[in-house]
Write an enzyme that holds these catalytic residues in place. Structure first.
Site, PDB file in Angstrom:
ATOM      1  N   LYS A  11     -36.612 -83.545  22.806  1.00  0.00           N
ATOM      2  CA  LYS A  11     -35.280 -83.614  22.188  1.00  0.00           C
ATOM      3  C   LYS A  11     -35.046 -84.936  21.443  1.00  0.00           C
ATOM      4  O   LYS A  11     -35.778 -85.909  21.631  1.00  0.00           O
ATOM      5  CB  LYS A  11     -34.218 -83.401  23.288  1.00  0.00           C
ATOM      6  CG  LYS A  11     -34.283 -82.018  23.943  1.00  0.00           C
ATOM      7  CD  LYS A  11     -33.084 -81.797  24.861  1.00  0.00           C
ATOM      8  CE  LYS A  11     -33.119 -80.418  25.490  1.00  0.00           C
ATOM      9  NZ  LYS A  11     -31.899 -80.120  26.275  1.00  0.00           N
ATOM     10  N   TYR A  51     -29.766 -71.745  20.520  1.00  0.00           N
ATOM     11  CA  TYR A  51     -29.021 -71.774  21.789  1.00  0.00           C
ATOM     12  C   TYR A  51     -27.925 -70.703  21.852  1.00  0.00           C
ATOM     13  O   TYR A  51     -26.950 -70.856  22.581  1.00  0.00           O
ATOM     14  CB  TYR A  51     -28.411 -73.162  22.001  1.00  0.00           C
ATOM     15  CG  TYR A  51     -29.397 -74.188  22.532  1.00  0.00           C
ATOM     16  CD1 TYR A  51     -29.933 -74.078  23.820  1.00  0.00           C
ATOM     17  CD2 TYR A  51     -29.797 -75.276  21.775  1.00  0.00           C
ATOM     18  CE1 TYR A  51     -30.815 -75.011  24.326  1.00  0.00           C
ATOM     19  CE2 TYR A  51     -30.693 -76.227  22.272  1.00  0.00           C
ATOM     20  CZ  TYR A  51     -31.189 -76.085  23.550  1.00  0.00           C
ATOM     21  OH  TYR A  51     -32.064 -77.017  24.054  1.00  0.00           O
ATOM     22  N   ASN A 114     -31.185 -84.826  27.805  1.00  0.00           N
ATOM     23  CA  ASN A 114     -32.135 -84.766  28.917  1.00  0.00           C
ATOM     24  C   ASN A 114     -33.595 -84.629  28.467  1.00  0.00           C
ATOM     25  O   ASN A 114     -34.435 -84.110  29.200  1.00  0.00           O
ATOM     26  CB  ASN A 114     -31.724 -83.674  29.915  1.00  0.00           C
ATOM     27  CG  ASN A 114     -31.740 -82.284  29.309  1.00  0.00           C
ATOM     28  OD1 ASN A 114     -31.947 -82.131  28.107  1.00  0.00           O
ATOM     29  ND2 ASN A 114     -31.536 -81.270  30.132  1.00  0.00           N
ATOM     30  N   HIS A 117     -36.642 -79.585  26.668  1.00  0.00           N
ATOM     31  CA  HIS A 117     -36.218 -78.206  26.964  1.00  0.00           C
ATOM     32  C   HIS A 117     -37.473 -77.427  27.320  1.00  0.00           C
ATOM     33  O   HIS A 117     -38.536 -77.676  26.760  1.00  0.00           O
ATOM     34  CB  HIS A 117     -35.557 -77.563  25.737  1.00  0.00           C
ATOM     35  CG  HIS A 117     -35.478 -76.065  25.831  1.00  0.00           C
ATOM     36  ND1 HIS A 117     -34.472 -75.436  26.520  1.00  0.00           N
ATOM     37  CD2 HIS A 117     -36.307 -75.092  25.377  1.00  0.00           C
ATOM     38  CE1 HIS A 117     -34.685 -74.120  26.462  1.00  0.00           C
ATOM     39  NE2 HIS A 117     -35.782 -73.889  25.776  1.00  0.00           N
ATOM     40  N   GLU A 128     -38.488 -67.642  22.076  1.00  0.00           N
ATOM     41  CA  GLU A 128     -38.399 -69.043  21.614  1.00  0.00           C
ATOM     42  C   GLU A 128     -39.634 -69.447  20.809  1.00  0.00           C
ATOM     43  O   GLU A 128     -39.525 -70.137  19.795  1.00  0.00           O
ATOM     44  CB  GLU A 128     -38.171 -69.967  22.811  1.00  0.00           C
ATOM     45  CG  GLU A 128     -36.804 -69.747  23.442  1.00  0.00           C
ATOM     46  CD  GLU A 128     -36.511 -70.631  24.643  1.00  0.00           C
ATOM     47  OE1 GLU A 128     -35.349 -70.653  25.073  1.00  0.00           O
ATOM     48  OE2 GLU A 128     -37.438 -71.299  25.160  1.00  0.00           O
TER      49      GLU A 128
HETATM   50  P1  CMP Z   1     -31.791 -77.035  28.038  1.00  0.00           P
HETATM   51  O1  CMP Z   1     -32.929 -76.744  28.953  1.00  0.00           O
HETATM   52  O2  CMP Z   1     -32.138 -77.461  26.657  1.00  0.00           O
HETATM   53  O3  CMP Z   1     -30.835 -75.750  27.952  1.00  0.00           O
HETATM   54  C1  CMP Z   1     -29.469 -75.835  27.660  1.00  0.00           C
HETATM   55  C2  CMP Z   1     -28.999 -77.264  27.647  1.00  0.00           C
HETATM   56  O4  CMP Z   1     -27.627 -77.425  27.741  1.00  0.00           O
HETATM   57  C3  CMP Z   1     -29.542 -77.990  28.859  1.00  0.00           C
HETATM   58  O5  CMP Z   1     -30.922 -78.208  28.698  1.00  0.00           O
HETATM   59  C4  CMP Z   1     -28.685 -79.239  28.887  1.00  0.00           C
HETATM   60  O6  CMP Z   1     -29.234 -80.295  28.132  1.00  0.00           O
HETATM   61  C5  CMP Z   1     -27.422 -78.737  28.214  1.00  0.00           C
HETATM   62  N1  CMP Z   1     -26.308 -78.738  29.134  1.00  0.00           N
HETATM   63  C6  CMP Z   1     -26.188 -78.033  30.269  1.00  0.00           C
HETATM   64  N2  CMP Z   1     -24.995 -78.294  30.844  1.00  0.00           N
HETATM   65  C7  CMP Z   1     -24.370 -79.182  30.036  1.00  0.00           C
HETATM   66  C8  CMP Z   1     -23.126 -79.830  30.100  1.00  0.00           C
HETATM   67  N3  CMP Z   1     -22.272 -79.607  31.119  1.00  0.00           N
HETATM   68  N4  CMP Z   1     -22.812 -80.687  29.104  1.00  0.00           N
HETATM   69  C9  CMP Z   1     -23.671 -80.898  28.072  1.00  0.00           C
HETATM   70  N5  CMP Z   1     -24.865 -80.299  27.968  1.00  0.00           N
HETATM   71  C10 CMP Z   1     -25.213 -79.454  28.955  1.00  0.00           C
END
Ligand code: CMP
Length: 140
Positions: A11, A51, A114, A117, A128
């Site tokens: 990311k 998404y 984070n 993904h 995906e």
């Molecule tokens: P990812 O695995 O990319 O899939 C969906 C993403 O949404 C997840 O990782 C997080 O980075 C993001 N996400 C989930 N919950 C929250 C939240 N409460 N606020 C912001 N981002 C979120």
């Protein structure tokens, strides 16, 4: 368990800090082979489509704005039980809950930023992968 493929994204928070190599070392160290990889800068619309399943969630706009805020690295990972193996090496979605040694424990900034993904199931992985790569680009 047979050889499996999963989809991965490094990311914008991680590409910004020059962590592509460090994250790839973790993936390869876990026994995952990077069989396709490209660096992209998604538009907001492209991030929204990727998404789509989260469209109704309160964090959808924040998530798709972040995912289109800088370069990402899209990848296809191959290995025995690759989906579960990747989720293990990524660690919990929220870095505060991620286990020691995982990518998110070491690199993630927050629940939103984070660092990586990874697909959560075989059906999602197939969709995906097809969103980002053609069959010709998967080199095992
Ligand atoms: P990812 O695995 O990319 O899939 C969906 C993403 O949404 C997840 O990782 C997080 O980075 C993001 N996400 C989930 N919950 C929250 C939240 N409460 N606020 C912001 N981002 C979120």
């Amino acid at each position: 368990m047979a050889l499996q493929r999963t989809f991965s994204i490094i990311k914008p928070d991680a590409t910004e800090r020059n962590l592509t190599g460090a994250i790839n070392a973790k993936l390869e160290g876990a026994g995952l082979r990077i069989v396709a990889q490209k660096r992209l800068h998604l538009t907001k619309a492209q991030a929204e489509k990727f998404y789509e399943v989260h469209r109704e969630r309160p964090f959808y706009d924040e998530l798709t704005s972040f995912m289109s805020s800088g370069p990402i690295v899209a990848q296809v990972l191959e290995g025995e039980d690759a989906i579960a193996k990747n989720r293990e090496v990524m660690g919990a979605t929220n870095p505060a809950e991620a286990a020691e040694g995982t990518i998110r424990k070491e690199f993630a900034r927050s629940l939103g930023e984070n660092s990586v993904h990874g697909s959560d199931a075989a059906e999602t992985a197939a969709v995906e992968i097809a969103y980002f790569f053609s069959g010709l680009e998967l080199v095992g």
